[in-house]
Write an enzyme that holds these catalytic residues in place. Structure first.
Site, PDB file in Angstrom:
ATOM      1  N   TYR A 107      13.432 -30.590 -33.123  1.00 55.58           N
ATOM      2  CA  TYR A 107      13.655 -30.316 -34.641  1.00 55.58           C
ATOM      3  C   TYR A 107      14.521 -29.726 -35.003  1.00 55.58           C
ATOM      4  CZ  TYR A 107       9.042 -33.180 -34.936  1.00 55.58           C
ATOM      5  OH  TYR A 107       7.948 -33.907 -35.088  1.00 55.58           O
ATOM      6  N   TYR A 146       7.580 -33.737 -27.050  1.00 56.99           N
ATOM      7  CA  TYR A 146       7.959 -32.259 -26.920  1.00 56.99           C
ATOM      8  C   TYR A 146       6.667 -31.476 -26.677  1.00 56.99           C
ATOM      9  CZ  TYR A 146       6.486 -32.548 -31.762  1.00 56.99           C
ATOM     10  OH  TYR A 146       5.788 -32.455 -32.940  1.00 56.99           O
ATOM     11  N   ARG A 154       3.415 -33.907 -26.979  1.00 59.81           N
ATOM     12  CA  ARG A 154       3.182 -34.651 -28.039  1.00 59.81           C
ATOM     13  C   ARG A 154       3.881 -35.837 -27.616  1.00 59.81           C
ATOM     14  NH1 ARG A 154       2.444 -34.691 -33.496  1.00 59.81           N
ATOM     15  NH2 ARG A 154       0.940 -36.153 -32.702  1.00 59.81           N
ATOM     16  N   HIS A 157       6.873 -39.711 -31.647  1.00 62.35           N
ATOM     17  CA  HIS A 157       6.317 -39.990 -33.092  1.00 62.35           C
ATOM     18  C   HIS A 157       7.338 -39.622 -34.168  1.00 62.35           C
ATOM     19  CE1 HIS A 157       5.341 -35.666 -32.601  1.00 62.35           C
ATOM     20  NE2 HIS A 157       5.499 -35.692 -33.938  1.00 62.35           N
ATOM     21  N   HIS A 159       7.250 -38.792 -38.385  1.00 60.70           N
ATOM     22  CA  HIS A 159       6.384 -38.330 -39.537  1.00 60.70           C
ATOM     23  C   HIS A 159       6.921 -39.064 -40.866  1.00 60.70           C
ATOM     24  CE1 HIS A 159       4.679 -34.320 -37.482  1.00 60.70           C
ATOM     25  NE2 HIS A 159       5.884 -34.769 -36.692  1.00 60.70           N
TER      26      HIS A 159
HETATM   27 FE   LIG Z   1       6.197 -33.955 -35.031  1.00 63.00          FE
END
Ligand SMILES: [Fe+2]
Length: 221
Positions: A107, A146, A154, A157, A159
């Site tokens: 991110y 990640y 995870r 996905h 958000h």
């Molecule tokens: Fe996330």
């Protein structure tokens, strides 16, 4: 008889195709959008990576940043669908925000400790406002998995934060068939897992030939 019921299924399908409508994921039957009750899209945790500093470029194309010549790395996806209420009524003027990891699983956020590289050409956050028929649309890339904690990784996905009038939904959308979905501690808390799944499909002729389409309807409570 309601106006919707006067149309046959074939008429509705033709209308959907003629207006550029797409067979949307979620219920499995796009015609349910025409009036039947639907299960609301489940809530999911917001997570720690909602942007603290939003990019100057906040449009719905996350694959390029205004003023930069490069393009994001990764598999391009067109993410699109409709925001509706539980009766299948489209909600115009809804604000749809997305944020996500890049194609390396990182991110653009100061709290992200993942050593995976940043992508200087990936916008990471975008906003789309639904049109008169409740449609939103983004061009982005498929995020990578990640590491979260310990051996927990995870699954890919995206958000979402959706605002329509006084209704707010915070959730995450996942990709059908990803092995990491099975054990994801956040996904497993969903009231209705199916409501959070999209399925990647080949592009229609008007889209980049190398892209994929992720159709996903959002049903607000
Ligand atoms: Fe996330």
């Amino acid at each position: 008889m309601s106006e919707d019921q006067r149309f046959s299924r074939r008429d509705l399908l033709k209308m959907s195709l003629a207006t550029g409508g797409i067979l949307l994921a979620g219920s499995g039957d796009p015609l349910l959008a025409q009036g039947a009750a639907r299960v609301p899209t489940s809530e999911q945790a917001m997570g720690p990576f909602y942007p603290v500093l939003k990019p100057a470029d906040q449009d719905a194309d996350l694959t390029v940043i205004q003023g930069k010549p490069g393009k994001s790395q990764g598999q391009v996806i067109y993410l699109l669908g409709r925001v509706m209420n539980q009766n299948g009524r489209p909600l115009p003027e809804a604000r749809v925000e997305i944020w996500q990891a890049n194609s390396f699983g990182r991110y653009t956020h100061p709290q992200d400790a993942n050593p995976a590289p940043l992508d200087p050409n990936f916008q990471g956050y975008g906003v789309s406002t639904t049109d008169g028929e409740g449609r939103y649309r983004f061009k982005t890339i498929k995020p990578a998995p990640y590491p979260a904690a310990g051996d927990w990784v995870r699954p890919p996905h995206i958000h979402f934060q959706v605002t329509a009038g006084s209704t707010l939904l915070v959730t995450q959308m996942y990709f059908e068939g990803e092995p990491l979905n099975e054990k994801d501690r956040i996904l497993r808390t969903a009231k209705d897992l199916g409501s959070l799944m999209t399925k990647l499909t080949p592009p229609t002729k008007d889209l980049d030939p190398g892209s994929l389409v992720a159709a996903w309807d959002i049903i607000l409570p």
